[in-house]
Write an enzyme that holds these catalytic residues in place. Structure first.
Site, mmCIF file in Angstrom:
data_model
loop_
_atom_site.group_PDB
_atom_site.id
_atom_site.type_symbol
_atom_site.label_atom_id
_atom_site.label_comp_id
_atom_site.label_asym_id
_atom_site.label_seq_id
_atom_site.Cartn_x
_atom_site.Cartn_y
_atom_site.Cartn_z
ATOM 1 C CG ASN A 70 -1.659 1.599 1.724
ATOM 2 O OD1 ASN A 70 -1.585 2.356 0.539
ATOM 3 N ND2 ASN A 70 -2.280 1.956 2.631
ATOM 4 N N GLY A 105 2.269 1.639 10.401
ATOM 5 C CA GLY A 105 3.252 2.255 10.465
ATOM 6 C C GLY A 105 3.689 3.251 12.001
ATOM 7 C CG HIS A 128 -5.643 1.737 5.433
ATOM 8 N ND1 HIS A 128 -4.791 2.616 6.136
ATOM 9 C CD2 HIS A 128 -4.608 0.836 5.114
ATOM 10 C CE1 HIS A 128 -3.620 2.209 6.480
ATOM 11 N NE2 HIS A 128 -3.245 1.502 5.964
ATOM 12 C CB SER A 134 5.090 -2.127 11.746
ATOM 13 O OG SER A 134 4.543 -0.794 12.354
ATOM 14 C CD GLU A 143 -2.899 5.064 6.618
ATOM 15 O OE1 GLU A 143 -2.125 5.857 5.126
ATOM 16 O OE2 GLU A 143 -1.942 5.116 7.306
ATOM 17 C CE LYS A 193 0.303 3.095 4.799
ATOM 18 N NZ LYS A 193 0.253 3.525 6.465
ATOM 19 C CD GLU A 247 -3.785 -3.348 7.322
ATOM 20 O OE1 GLU A 247 -2.465 -3.073 6.969
ATOM 21 O OE2 GLU A 247 -3.936 -1.816 6.845
HETATM 22 C C1 PEP Z 1 -0.689 0.229 6.162
HETATM 23 O O1 PEP Z 1 -0.269 1.306 5.672
HETATM 24 O O2 PEP Z 1 -1.567 -0.920 5.507
HETATM 25 C C2 PEP Z 1 0.115 -0.431 6.720
HETATM 26 C C3 PEP Z 1 0.316 -1.708 7.587
HETATM 27 O O3 PEP Z 1 1.572 0.237 7.113
HETATM 28 P P1 PEP Z 1 2.506 0.396 7.812
HETATM 29 O O4 PEP Z 1 3.664 -1.078 7.374
HETATM 30 O O5 PEP Z 1 3.700 1.115 7.123
HETATM 31 O O6 PEP Z 1 2.583 -0.582 9.282
#
Ligand code: PEP
Length: 259
Positions: free
Chosen positions: A9, A174, A96, A214, A98, A11, A168
């Protein structure tokens, strides 16, 4: 047996068409024609056409990061499922965190978007996950139950089998914090149990449930080895082809061991 899906992703990155093409090119060259794990990348909308051109001839899927549930009309700034198919998308990320936490995305909207994606034959990647406060208050399962039942409401078992879920934990996205394999596996098993109770054992056995939060080359192997973790949704580490390919390789190693 479920094939692992490793999806990147991107973003709100990178900042130019040229950089998006270079990143896609790096992933394409590194993966070659391997199909033992499924791989997809999710660039911003404006780079989809270019990235689709770059990925031509490769097995890498092209994902959008969102869609609108209406097919057309007076919805300024929105993109429909048919438009995504038209520019080469195979997958779409829905709900997501976010968007759930930053843009007021509700389970009802996620559900409408999911139905539009399925109708257009896009593979939906539906994200669910609890915040740090919810985990500390031991509400993880309640939060997931509400998100799963709201987001997948009204689906038939056959439709549900075609949905990819991404667990997630919001506190791990992040932040550099990762759920331990034990924490992640426990939630994935809970999701699988909910799928079995709601859609039947056979469907539950077919649904791909990714982990996200992460994921890096250094921690991917132990997460992907867990029995109910069927891949990764990767944010930060998807922005460098070598890091993303390191996670893909961890998936390929796990698949080679017969998972
Ligand atoms: C994501 O945005 O779905 C995500 C898991 O980000 P990150 O890997 O940076 O934690």
């Amino acid at each position: 047996m479920r094939a692992l899906l490793i999806a990147g992703n991107w973003k709100l990155n990178p900042t130019s068409t040229e950089a998006a093409a270079a990143l896609a090119e790096g992933v394409k060259n590194g993966l070659g024609t391997a199909t033992d794990v499924h791989v997809a990348v999710a660039p911003p909308f404006v780079f989809l056409t270019k990235v689709d051109q770059v990925l031509a001839g490769s097995p890498i899927g092209l994902a959008a990061q969102d869609l609108h549930w209406e097919p057309s009309g007076a919805f300024t700034g929105e993109i429909s499922a048919a438009m995504l198919v038209d520019v080469g998308c195979t997958h779409v990320i829905i709900g997501h965190s976010e968007r759930r936490h930053g843009m007021g995305e509700t389970d009802a909207r996620v559900n409408a978007k999911l139905k539009a994606a399925l109708a257009a034959k896009l593979i939906p990647i539906v994200c669910v996950g609890e915040t740090k406060e919810e985990r500390l208050a031991e509400k993880t399962e309640d939060v997931l139950l509400a998100q799963l039942s709201g987001s997948l409401a009204g689906l038939t078992a056959e439709e549900a089998a075609g949905v990819v879920l991404a667990y997630e934990p919001v506190w791990a996205i992040g932040t550099g914090l990762t759920a331990t394999p034990e924490q992640a596996q426990a939630v994935h098993a809970f999701i699988r149990k909910w799928l079995a109770e709601t859609f039947g054992e056979a469907t539950a056995g077919r649904v791909v449930v990714q982990y996200g939060g992460s994921v890096k080359p250094a921690n991917a192997a132990e997460l992907l080895a867990c029995p109910d973790i069927d891949g990764a949704l990767v944010g930060g580490a998807a922005l460098k082809a070598d890091d993303f390919l390191g996670i893909v390789q961890a998936g390929r190693d796990v698949a080679a061991r017969g998972k």
